[in-house]
Enzyme design. Structure first.
Site, PDB file in Angstrom:
ATOM      1  N   LYS A  59      31.764  43.392  45.840  1.00  0.00           N
ATOM      2  CA  LYS A  59      31.607  42.034  45.925  1.00  0.00           C
ATOM      3  C   LYS A  59      30.465  41.386  46.556  1.00  0.00           C
ATOM      4  O   LYS A  59      30.347  41.765  47.625  1.00  0.00           O
ATOM      5  CB  LYS A  59      32.899  41.244  46.165  1.00  0.00           C
TER       6      LYS A  59
ATOM      7  N   GLU B  51      41.902  33.458  37.124  1.00  0.00           N
ATOM      8  CA  GLU B  51      40.875  34.322  36.309  1.00  0.00           C
ATOM      9  C   GLU B  51      41.159  34.231  34.960  1.00  0.00           C
ATOM     10  O   GLU B  51      40.493  35.121  34.437  1.00  0.00           O
ATOM     11  CB  GLU B  51      40.664  35.742  37.037  1.00  0.00           C
TER      12      GLU B  51
HETATM   13  P1  PGA Z   1      39.455  36.990  44.937  1.00  0.00           P
HETATM   14  O1  PGA Z   1      40.506  38.271  44.240  1.00  0.00           O
HETATM   15  O2  PGA Z   1      38.403  36.477  44.490  1.00  0.00           O
HETATM   16  O3  PGA Z   1      40.520  36.086  44.888  1.00  0.00           O
HETATM   17  O4  PGA Z   1      39.521  37.545  46.313  1.00  0.00           O
HETATM   18  C1  PGA Z   1      39.704  39.041  43.415  1.00  0.00           C
HETATM   19  C2  PGA Z   1      40.250  40.550  43.787  1.00  0.00           C
HETATM   20  O5  PGA Z   1      41.286  40.510  44.657  1.00  0.00           O
HETATM   21  O6  PGA Z   1      39.682  41.636  43.272  1.00  0.00           O
HETATM   22 ZN    ZN Z   2      41.168  42.926  44.635  1.00  0.00          ZN
END
Ligand code: PGA
Ligand code: ZN
Length: 431
Positions: free
Chosen positions: A338, A206
């Site tokens: 998400k 990231e």
């Molecule tokens: P991921 O990580 O998109 O790899 O699940 C992001 C998070 O855990 O917030």
């Molecule tokens: Zn997370």
């Protein structure tokens, strides 16, 4: 046929920030309006997320999305053609019913989320409004407090350290523009410290610096030094936010800190998290215990929940029913949102509504696998989520989203309001 009826729906394979395939969907409406949706992808996924359907096998290390694209072409498109794109809830419900499985495993959560987002964009385009404005309607639009990663870790950095995200929250900022300038100073300051110690070895998934540290505490100490090195006070100007992503290193009440070669039980990890929150200027902590460790989370939140924001990510997987349960249990006090964890825009919105009803903080979040898509910046503002987590301050799939927030802030002009710490439990109104 209404002006906003779907007349074309087409999926295609594109590539994400890890060089893996992902699903993109273009939708056209009767009035010519167009909308595009793209599925992001997680690496540290909750076990109850909508399933990211992959082809498996040898080709592309199994990450192919041909099955998801076929589902779009042969099942989703025929079912949605002619439907009204302004009926987001109806379209999402139709796709959920068509899939027929609890985790969207048949058609693929990646197929559904790309279509759902494309529908939303097409409807906003038809209304001739930017997405944030279309979503906000008459409600005042509030720009979210960013949480920005400085060091990566966990599943995003070959498990080089256990903590997945070491982030900052610019709590002293008065606007997004100021928050991001502070972030830039801190990111550069961290880079200087890493370089001076010979610790620079690139960036993680990231965009945070690759964590060449000997212990988790060294990473935390270095983050404090980076904040101070940039001239900010960690207690009042730029606090720490952590995503422990504990499900990645523990289950069944056993946790293995790989870096320190230590094994802890649930009480042991809970105590360690309490110790970190007491020793370091931590404003927010995500998944401090694993998704199967409800008792541990309840214990942690009882100890720290009035001082620190406790976010459920893998624990809640953007699911309204799980948010309700967590509120009844007092297991967390904030939810990460998400869209691809839920699988549709409507279910994500339902999780946000449930969270709001219980006074939880809400954080719209990217995944570790992202693209140039900036939709989530619009969701964070249009839904008045209060907080926004996108990853670090490098790599264009991250910067595109921060930059989009700046454009929205500018478009709002004198009407722009910045959430600041108001939505952060323990800091703002939840204190
Ligand atoms: P991921 O990580 O998109 O790899 O699940 C992001 C998070 O855990 O917030
Ligand atoms: Zn997370």
């Amino acid at each position: 046929m209404s002006d906003t009826a779907i007349t074309e729906l087409k999926g295609r394979r594109i590539w994400d920030s890890r060089g893996r395939p992902t699903v993109e969907v273009d939708i056209t409406l009767a009035d010519g309006s167009k909308g595009r949706g793209i599925a992001p992808a997680g690496a540290s996924r909750g076990s109850r997320e909508a399933l990211d359907l992959r082809d498996g096998g040898e080709r592309l290390a199994g990450f192919g999305v041909d099955k998801a694209l076929r589902a779009i072409e042969t099942e989703i498109a025929p079912a949605l053609l002619g439907l009204d794109a302004t009926d987001q809830a109806g379209i999402d419900a139709q796709m959920i019913a068509l899939d027929g499985t609890p985790l969207k495993a048949r058609l693929g959560g990646n197929a559904l989320v790309a279509v759902s987002l494309a529908v939303l964009h097409a409807a906003a385009a038809s209304a001739r409004q930017p997405l944030w404005q279309y979503l906000a309607g008459e409600a005042p639009s509030v720009l979210p407090m960013p949480e920005i990663q400085i060091f990566g870790g966990g599943a995003h950095a070959g498990r080089r350290i256990d903590i997945q995200d070491l982030m900052i929250m610019p709590i002293g900022a008065r606007s997004v523009a100021e928050a991001l300038e502070m972030t830039a100073e801190i990111y550069l300051s961290a880079g200087r410290i890493m370089a001076s110690r010979g610790l620079v070895s690139g960036v993680a998934d990231e965009g945070g610096y690759w964590p060449s540290f000997a212990t988790n505490e060294e990473a935390l100490d270095t983050l404090v030094q980076a904040i101070e090195g940039a001239g900010y006070d960690p207690a009042t100007e730029a606090a720490i936010s952590l995503d422990i992503a504990a499900s990645e290193f523990g289950s069944g009440g056993r946790y293995r800190l790989g870096l320190e070669q230590r094994e802890l039980d649930s009480d042991g990890l809970c105590d360690l998290m309490v110790e970190w929150c007491s020793r370091y200027p931590i404003a927010s902590i995500e998944d401090p215990l694993a998704e199967d460790d409800r008792d541990g989370l309840i214990r942690f939140t009882a100890a720290m929940g009035d001082k620190v924001q406790v976010i459920g990510d893998d624990y809640l997987v953007t699911n309204a029913a799980k948010v309700e349960q967590a509120a009844a249990d007092n297991a967390v006090n904030a939810v990460l949102l998400k869209v691809n964890q839920a699988g549709t825009v409507s279910e994500t919105r339902a999780a946000l509504d449930a969270a709001r009803q219980h006074g939880f903080g809400t954080i719209v979040s990217a995944r570790s696998g992202e693209t140039e898509d900036v939709t989530i910046a619009h969701l964070a503002v249009g839904w008045n989520a209060g907080q926004f987590k996108v990853g670090s301050f490098a790599r264009s799939e991250r910067m595109a989203k921060w930059n989009e927030l700046l454009r929205i802030e500018e478009a709002l002009g004198a009407k722009a309001q910045f959430a600041g710490t108001s939505g952060v439990r323990g800091l703002g109104q939840g204190a």
